[in-house]
Design a protein around this motif. Sequence first.
Motif, mmCIF file in Angstrom:
data_model
loop_
_atom_site.group_PDB
_atom_site.id
_atom_site.type_symbol
_atom_site.label_atom_id
_atom_site.label_comp_id
_atom_site.label_asym_id
_atom_site.label_seq_id
_atom_site.Cartn_x
_atom_site.Cartn_y
_atom_site.Cartn_z
ATOM 1 N N LEU A 11 41.996 29.154 16.138
ATOM 2 C CA LEU A 11 41.364 29.580 14.767
ATOM 3 C C LEU A 11 42.682 30.262 14.260
ATOM 4 C CD1 LEU A 11 39.189 30.439 12.904
ATOM 5 C CD2 LEU A 11 38.804 32.595 14.287
ATOM 6 N N GLY A 13 44.005 32.323 10.234
ATOM 7 C CA GLY A 13 43.526 32.738 8.805
ATOM 8 C C GLY A 13 44.665 33.725 8.361
ATOM 9 N N LYS A 86 40.274 36.033 9.271
ATOM 10 C CA LYS A 86 39.003 35.538 9.686
ATOM 11 C C LYS A 86 38.260 36.334 10.823
ATOM 12 C CE LYS A 86 39.897 30.967 8.098
ATOM 13 N NZ LYS A 86 39.880 29.511 8.186
ATOM 14 N N LYS A 88 35.466 37.754 11.392
ATOM 15 C CA LYS A 88 34.030 37.596 11.856
ATOM 16 C C LYS A 88 34.034 36.008 12.866
ATOM 17 C CE LYS A 88 29.365 37.172 10.353
ATOM 18 N NZ LYS A 88 28.483 37.382 8.988
ATOM 19 N N GLN A 89 34.944 35.308 12.490
ATOM 20 C CA GLN A 89 34.992 33.889 13.294
ATOM 21 C C GLN A 89 35.742 34.176 14.721
ATOM 22 O OE1 GLN A 89 35.592 34.241 10.082
ATOM 23 N NE2 GLN A 89 34.972 32.117 9.078
#
Length: 115
Positions: A11, A13, A86, A88-89
């Motif tokens: 991930l 961000g 990001k 929350k992710q």
Amino acid sequence: MAQALNSKILLSGNANAMMSPVNIQQGKMYYGDRGMEFRANTRGGYIQIPWKSVQSVSMEIILKFYYRGFFVTTTDGKTFEFVGGKAKQAVNVFRDHLKPEQIMRRKGVMERKRK
């Protein structure tokens, strides 16, 4: 330039690293198979935190749905604050690499003021 910590990025961000109240670095946060990496957009700054060096992650959640960011405390006593990225992710990535007791909820500013 630093060697990448991760071989696989799970991930990524945009994020800000809050180095101090007056030194806020804009950049990109990467969550990978070996740890977290922050790379600043300017001045070539970076922070690499291997999963094995994470003592705890404290998520700042506002109004029970907005994840502002998180604090990472390392085993050598350093604390890093990241806003965005990001968050929350990222909880799902944290759950895959950390023990449940290492992931905590930090009260938001409004909750801390109510006493």
